[in-house]
Design a protein around this motif. Structure first.
Motif, PDB file in Angstrom:
ATOM      1  N   LEU A  16       0.824  -1.206   0.000  1.00 17.63           N
ATOM      2  CA  LEU A  16       0.000   0.000   0.000  1.00 17.63           C
ATOM      3  C   LEU A  16       0.861   1.261   0.000  1.00 17.63           C
ATOM      4  O   LEU A  16       0.396   2.334  -0.353  1.00 17.63           O
ATOM      5  N   GLY A  17       2.123   1.122   0.438  1.00 16.67           N
ATOM      6  CA  GLY A  17       3.056   2.250   0.409  1.00 16.67           C
ATOM      7  C   GLY A  17       2.701   3.376   1.355  1.00 16.67           C
ATOM      8  O   GLY A  17       3.051   4.527   1.110  1.00 16.67           O
ATOM      9  N   ALA A  18       2.022   3.058   2.433  1.00 16.49           N
ATOM     10  CA  ALA A  18       1.567   4.078   3.376  1.00 16.49           C
ATOM     11  C   ALA A  18       1.944   3.676   4.804  1.00 16.49           C
ATOM     12  O   ALA A  18       2.147   2.490   5.076  1.00 16.49           O
ATOM     13  N   PRO A  19       2.010   4.655   5.710  1.00 19.94           N
ATOM     14  CA  PRO A  19       2.224   4.301   7.120  1.00 19.94           C
ATOM     15  C   PRO A  19       1.100   3.391   7.614  1.00 19.94           C
ATOM     16  O   PRO A  19      -0.034   3.472   7.132  1.00 19.94           O
ATOM     17  N   VAL A  21      -0.678   1.578  11.224  1.00 22.97           N
ATOM     18  CA  VAL A  21      -0.790   1.355  12.662  1.00 22.97           C
ATOM     19  C   VAL A  21      -1.310  -0.068  12.809  1.00 22.97           C
ATOM     20  O   VAL A  21      -2.378  -0.408  12.306  1.00 22.97           O
ATOM     21  N   LEU A  22      -0.510  -0.896  13.477  1.00 22.23           N
ATOM     22  CA  LEU A  22      -0.834  -2.318  13.621  1.00 22.23           C
ATOM     23  C   LEU A  22      -1.010  -2.629  15.097  1.00 22.23           C
ATOM     24  O   LEU A  22      -0.207  -2.193  15.931  1.00 22.23           O
ATOM     25  N   GLU A  23      -2.049  -3.367  15.434  1.00 13.97           N
ATOM     26  CA  GLU A  23      -2.233  -3.834  16.803  1.00 13.97           C
ATOM     27  C   GLU A  23      -1.826  -5.295  16.865  1.00 13.97           C
ATOM     28  O   GLU A  23      -2.412  -6.140  16.195  1.00 13.97           O
ATOM     29  N   TRP A  24      -0.792  -5.584  17.653  1.00  9.26           N
ATOM     30  CA  TRP A  24      -0.357  -6.962  17.868  1.00  9.26           C
ATOM     31  C   TRP A  24      -1.003  -7.450  19.162  1.00  9.26           C
ATOM     32  O   TRP A  24      -0.914  -6.794  20.201  1.00  9.26           O
ATOM     33  N   VAL A  25      -1.660  -8.601  19.089  1.00  2.00           N
ATOM     34  CA  VAL A  25      -2.342  -9.177  20.245  1.00  2.00           C
ATOM     35  C   VAL A  25      -1.620 -10.468  20.628  1.00  2.00           C
ATOM     36  O   VAL A  25      -1.510 -11.390  19.816  1.00  2.00           O
ATOM     37  N   GLU A  26      -1.122 -10.518  21.850  1.00  5.03           N
ATOM     38  CA  GLU A  26      -0.409 -11.698  22.342  1.00  5.03           C
ATOM     39  C   GLU A  26      -1.361 -12.888  22.469  1.00  5.03           C
ATOM     40  O   GLU A  26      -2.562 -12.713  22.686  1.00  5.03           O
ATOM     41  N   ARG A  27      -0.790 -14.077  22.391  1.00  4.40           N
ATOM     42  CA  ARG A  27      -1.581 -15.304  22.540  1.00  4.40           C
ATOM     43  C   ARG A  27      -2.201 -15.407  23.933  1.00  4.40           C
ATOM     44  O   ARG A  27      -3.179 -16.130  24.117  1.00  4.40           O
ATOM     45  N   THR A  28      -1.648 -14.703  24.909  1.00  8.15           N
ATOM     46  CA  THR A  28      -2.156 -14.766  26.275  1.00  8.15           C
ATOM     47  C   THR A  28      -3.322 -13.813  26.514  1.00  8.15           C
ATOM     48  O   THR A  28      -3.899 -13.813  27.607  1.00  8.15           O
ATOM     49  N   ASP A  29      -3.681 -13.015  25.507  1.00  6.10           N
ATOM     50  CA  ASP A  29      -4.814 -12.099  25.622  1.00  6.10           C
ATOM     51  C   ASP A  29      -6.096 -12.903  25.853  1.00  6.10           C
ATOM     52  O   ASP A  29      -6.306 -13.954  25.238  1.00  6.10           O
ATOM     53  N   ALA A  30      -6.960 -12.422  26.734  1.00  6.38           N
ATOM     54  CA  ALA A  30      -8.185 -13.144  27.098  1.00  6.38           C
ATOM     55  C   ALA A  30      -9.052 -13.464  25.880  1.00  6.38           C
ATOM     56  O   ALA A  30      -9.636 -14.554  25.797  1.00  6.38           O
ATOM     57  N   VAL A  31      -9.133 -12.558  24.931  1.00  2.00           N
ATOM     58  CA  VAL A  31      -9.951 -12.803  23.732  1.00  2.00           C
ATOM     59  C   VAL A  31      -9.349 -13.932  22.890  1.00  2.00           C
ATOM     60  O   VAL A  31     -10.069 -14.815  22.425  1.00  2.00           O
ATOM     61  N   ILE A  32      -8.035 -13.929  22.729  1.00  2.00           N
ATOM     62  CA  ILE A  32      -7.381 -14.977  21.945  1.00  2.00           C
ATOM     63  C   ILE A  32      -7.527 -16.325  22.640  1.00  2.00           C
ATOM     64  O   ILE A  32      -7.843 -17.334  22.005  1.00  2.00           O
ATOM     65  N   VAL A  33      -7.312 -16.348  23.946  1.00  2.79           N
ATOM     66  CA  VAL A  33      -7.465 -17.591  24.706  1.00  2.79           C
ATOM     67  C   VAL A  33      -8.871 -18.145  24.521  1.00  2.79           C
ATOM     68  O   VAL A  33      -9.060 -19.341  24.259  1.00  2.79           O
ATOM     69  N   THR A  61       9.879   0.270  12.186  1.00  9.79           N
ATOM     70  CA  THR A  61       9.010   0.504  13.333  1.00  9.79           C
ATOM     71  C   THR A  61       9.401   1.839  13.947  1.00  9.79           C
ATOM     72  O   THR A  61      10.523   2.010  14.428  1.00  9.79           O
ATOM     73  N   VAL A  62       8.491   2.798  13.898  1.00  8.30           N
ATOM     74  CA  VAL A  62       8.744   4.147  14.396  1.00  8.30           C
ATOM     75  C   VAL A  62       8.533   4.206  15.902  1.00  8.30           C
ATOM     76  O   VAL A  62       9.338   4.764  16.633  1.00  8.30           O
ATOM     77  N   THR A  63       7.445   3.619  16.369  1.00 10.07           N
ATOM     78  CA  THR A  63       7.149   3.630  17.799  1.00 10.07           C
ATOM     79  C   THR A  63       6.259   2.441  18.139  1.00 10.07           C
ATOM     80  O   THR A  63       5.574   1.898  17.283  1.00 10.07           O
ATOM     81  N   GLU A  64       6.322   2.064  19.400  1.00  9.37           N
ATOM     82  CA  GLU A  64       5.471   1.002  19.942  1.00  9.37           C
ATOM     83  C   GLU A  64       4.840   1.516  21.224  1.00  9.37           C
ATOM     84  O   GLU A  64       5.490   2.202  21.996  1.00  9.37           O
ATOM     85  N   GLN A  65       3.586   1.137  21.442  1.00 12.75           N
ATOM     86  CA  GLN A  65       2.901   1.533  22.671  1.00 12.75           C
ATOM     87  C   GLN A  65       2.170   0.318  23.228  1.00 12.75           C
ATOM     88  O   GLN A  65       1.261  -0.195  22.581  1.00 12.75           O
ATOM     89  N   ARG A  66       2.603  -0.143  24.401  1.00 13.95           N
ATOM     90  CA  ARG A  66       1.888  -1.236  25.076  1.00 13.95           C
ATOM     91  C   ARG A  66       0.576  -0.677  25.601  1.00 13.95           C
ATOM     92  O   ARG A  66       0.539   0.425  26.165  1.00 13.95           O
ATOM     93  N   LEU A  67      -0.480  -1.437  25.421  1.00 18.19           N
ATOM     94  CA  LEU A  67      -1.791  -1.023  25.915  1.00 18.19           C
ATOM     95  C   LEU A  67      -2.041  -1.656  27.275  1.00 18.19           C
ATOM     96  O   LEU A  67      -1.349  -2.597  27.670  1.00 18.19           O
ATOM     97  N   LEU A  74       0.430  -1.452  20.132  1.00 17.69           N
ATOM     98  CA  LEU A  74       0.235  -0.702  18.893  1.00 17.69           C
ATOM     99  C   LEU A  74       1.612  -0.366  18.330  1.00 17.69           C
ATOM    100  O   LEU A  74       2.496   0.073  19.074  1.00 17.69           O
ATOM    101  N   LEU A  75       1.777  -0.570  17.021  1.00 15.44           N
ATOM    102  CA  LEU A  75       3.031  -0.247  16.352  1.00 15.44           C
ATOM    103  C   LEU A  75       2.751   0.729  15.224  1.00 15.44           C
ATOM    104  O   LEU A  75       1.808   0.524  14.450  1.00 15.44           O
ATOM    105  N   LEU A  76       3.547   1.786  15.146  1.00  5.57           N
ATOM    106  CA  LEU A  76       3.491   2.708  14.021  1.00  5.57           C
ATOM    107  C   LEU A  76       4.611   2.313  13.076  1.00  5.57           C
ATOM    108  O   LEU A  76       5.797   2.296  13.471  1.00  5.57           O
ATOM    109  N   LEU A  77       4.250   1.986  11.832  1.00 11.16           N
ATOM    110  CA  LEU A  77       5.194   1.443  10.857  1.00 11.16           C
ATOM    111  C   LEU A  77       5.254   2.331   9.629  1.00 11.16           C
ATOM    112  O   LEU A  77       4.230   2.790   9.128  1.00 11.16           O
ATOM    113  N   LEU A  78       6.469   2.548   9.137  1.00 14.06           N
ATOM    114  CA  LEU A  78       6.670   3.247   7.871  1.00 14.06           C
ATOM    115  C   LEU A  78       7.223   2.260   6.852  1.00 14.06           C
ATOM    116  O   LEU A  78       8.155   1.509   7.158  1.00 14.06           O
ATOM    117  N   PRO A  79       6.646   2.238   5.654  1.00 17.56           N
ATOM    118  CA  PRO A  79       7.120   1.279   4.642  1.00 17.56           C
ATOM    119  C   PRO A  79       8.533   1.617   4.204  1.00 17.56           C
ATOM    120  O   PRO A  79       8.907   2.789   4.113  1.00 17.56           O
TER     121      PRO A  79
END
Length: 86
Positions: A16-19, A21-33, A61-67, A74-79
């Protein structure tokens, strides 16, 4: 469990060639479990290491923010350009 879907999605996002924002969800997250209780876990390659490897080829990866709860990030990514720069 070859990680193909994760690699495919990362390549598609990069195309897509655009910045991104990706949310990574760990396997230990209650919803994933809860979701994995309902089905066989075929996502053996769903790991932060696999994600970072796929991202490094296509994004900076420009920045990461744990929720709250510490299972989501959340990860801010630049291509990266053809030369590898973001």
């Amino acid at each position: 469990g070859c990680g193909c879907l994760l690699e495919f999605v990362i390549r598609w996002l990069a195309s897509l060639g655009a910045p991104v924002v990706l949310e990574w969800v760990e396997r230990t997250d209650a919803v994933i479990v809860s979701m994995l209780r309902q089905r066989r876990d075929v996502f053996v390659d769903y790991t932060p290491e696999r994600l970072r490897s796929a991202l490094a080829r296509h994004f900076q990866t420009v920045t990461e923010q744990r929720l709250s709860g510490d299972t989501r990030t959340l990860l801010l990514l630049l291509p990266r350009t053809a030369g590898g720069e973001a």
